[in-house]
Design a protein around this motif. Structure first.
Motif, short mmCIF file in Angstrom:
data_model
loop_
_atom_site.label_atom_id
_atom_site.label_comp_id
_atom_site.label_asym_id
_atom_site.label_seq_id
_atom_site.Cartn_x
_atom_site.Cartn_y
_atom_site.Cartn_z
N SER A 1 21.21 69.05 20.00
CA SER A 1 22.57 69.33 20.48
C SER A 1 22.64 70.35 21.60
N GLN A 2 21.51 71.04 21.91
CA GLN A 2 21.57 72.10 22.90
C GLN A 2 20.42 71.96 23.90
N SER A 3 20.40 72.88 24.85
CA SER A 3 19.38 72.85 25.89
C SER A 3 18.04 73.30 25.34
N LEU A 4 16.98 73.04 26.11
CA LEU A 4 15.64 73.47 25.71
C LEU A 4 15.60 74.98 25.54
N GLU A 5 16.22 75.69 26.46
CA GLU A 5 16.20 77.16 26.39
C GLU A 5 16.85 77.64 25.09
N GLN A 6 17.98 77.03 24.73
CA GLN A 6 18.66 77.45 23.51
C GLN A 6 17.84 77.10 22.27
N MET A 7 17.18 75.95 22.30
CA MET A 7 16.33 75.58 21.18
C MET A 7 15.20 76.59 21.00
N LEU A 8 14.58 76.99 22.10
CA LEU A 8 13.49 77.96 22.03
C LEU A 8 13.99 79.33 21.60
N THR A 9 15.18 79.70 22.06
CA THR A 9 15.77 80.98 21.65
C THR A 9 15.99 81.00 20.14
N GLU A 10 16.51 79.92 19.61
CA GLU A 10 16.75 79.86 18.16
C GLU A 10 15.44 79.80 17.39
N ALA A 11 14.43 79.16 17.95
CA ALA A 11 13.12 79.14 17.30
C ALA A 11 12.54 80.55 17.23
N SER A 12 12.70 81.32 18.32
CA SER A 12 12.23 82.70 18.35
C SER A 12 12.95 83.54 17.31
N GLN A 13 14.26 83.39 17.24
CA GLN A 13 15.06 84.13 16.26
C GLN A 13 14.66 83.76 14.84
N MET A 14 14.43 82.48 14.61
CA MET A 14 14.05 82.01 13.29
C MET A 14 12.70 82.57 12.86
N LEU A 15 11.71 82.57 13.77
CA LEU A 15 10.39 83.11 13.45
C LEU A 15 10.47 84.59 13.11
N SER A 16 11.31 85.31 13.83
CA SER A 16 11.49 86.73 13.56
C SER A 16 12.09 86.94 12.17
N GLY A 17 13.10 86.13 11.85
CA GLY A 17 13.76 86.29 10.57
C GLY A 17 12.88 85.97 9.39
N MET A 18 11.89 85.10 9.57
CA MET A 18 11.03 84.68 8.48
C MET A 18 9.73 85.47 8.40
#
Length: 355
Positions: free
Chosen positions: A113-130
């Protein structure tokens, strides 16, 4: 730690030594504190006196696997000891179904649903949270096919180059012009380029222009050649493009580092991350071998001053070409057994979304 040294250390350790070493490392990874002989005696399955345990620890120190941070303290693993533990003792865990669902929800949903940049940003945030570290993603410049190029004269010797890709991205660059160039000449040069490189990536466009020059050297006038040399040349190649670094989860680093009184090391880490040349090095680390790579402390030159650990994996495009890297940066007491499958699975999902 090289393999011969690792093998030698393994051969010189009996079951008792291995168990003491494992407990010291696992306590460090969980708590960050030294483990002394009395506490070790209570945790060991077999009954050993503190004096016997101290002798075992002395042998481990001689091997360079543990050390005492100060007199009368317990023991901590050395950087060499951590590497030895990761290579010889650590059992890589598997993600739970719930963890897989969390990663998929973040990466797959945002990728659709979003751009590549947004997908990578959320992946980064997710890795940090876990994890206990900061999630980091290096996004290399994408090479989408070109749709249109335009040049706008700003000054007698400068022009704005506007590149529009077929996926809608727009990139602007300032170019130096030869003396005496007019706006009409810039329009003619843009028309020529658009006629020949539409639908090509920047790298392909550069190759095509070189081929055309060889076939008919007079086909491009001096201005067009200059624009190609200055423009397309600087848009291609990792050495000249500045990749994008996405880092999320600084609070996690602060919490972990402050607990160890390593604020000076954290300052070095910030400086390392801000260095432009470090971004390409991070991608190089991921490309040097398949799958997830673990770098502990000064093993990687990129973060040697801060002594941080890096767990990093590459992600690939539809042609299986490495175009970026993602992972975790944090203190050396990261939970490697849990983070490795997490980083690996996330990189696989991102690669799948880019196919």
């Amino acid at each position: 730690m090289t393999k011969p040294v690792l093998d030698q250390s393994l051969q010189s350790m009996d079951t008792r030594s291995r168990e003491v070493f494992r407990l010291i490392v696992e306590n460090y990874l969980a708590e960050g504190d030294p483990l002394g002989s009395r506490n070790l005696a209570r945790r060991l399955p077999q009954q050993l006196s503190p004096a016997t345990i101290r002798n075992v620890m002395s042998d481990l120190e001689h091997l360079g696997l543990i050390y005492s941070p100060h007199i009368s303290a317990g023991r901590l693993p050395t950087q060499q000891g951590l590497r030895f533990f990761v290579d010889a003792f650590m059992e890589i865990g598997d993600l739970s179904e719930k963890e897989r669902q969390v990663i998929e929800a973040q990466v797959v949903a945002s990728g659709r649903s979003q751009s590549l940049e947004q997908m990578l940003t959320e992946a980064s945030q997710m890795l940090s949270g876990m994890s206990r570290g900061a999630g980091v993603v290096l996004a290399a410049k994408s090479e989408a096919p070109l749709k249109h190029i335009e040049f706008i004269q700003l000054e007698p010797r400068k022009a704005l180059a506007i590149l529009v890709s077929q996926n809608g991205d727009v990139e602007n660059r300032i170019l130096e012009l030869p003396a005496g160039v007019t706006s009409s000449q810039l329009v003619e040069a843009a028309n020529y380029l658009n006629a020949h490189i539409r639908g090509l990536t920047l790298g392909e466009a550069r190759t095509e222009m070189e081929r055309l020059r060889e076939e008919a050297r007079n086909a491009l006038d001096t201005l067009s050649q200059s624009l190609v040399d200055q423009g397309l040349a600087i848009w291609t190649g990792r050495d000249t493009d500045t990749p994008q670094l996405i880092v999320r989860g600084w609070a996690n680093l602060l919490d972990n580092t402050m607990a160890q009184a390593d604020l000076d090391l954290l300052k070095h880490l910030f400086e390392d991350l801000e260095a432009k040349e470090s971004l390409v090095q991070l991608l190089d680390l991921a490309e040097e071998g398949p799958g997830v790579r673990i770098f502990i402390g000064s093993e990687n030159k990129l973060f040697s001053l801060s002594g941080s650990s890096v767990v990093v994996a590459p992600y690939r495009d539809k042609n299986a070409r490495v175009i970026g890297a993602l992972g975790i940066i944090g203190p050396t007491r990261l939970n490697y057994a849990r983070i490795v499958p997490m980083v690996d699975y996330t990189a696989q999902l991102v690669s799948r979304m880019l196919r």
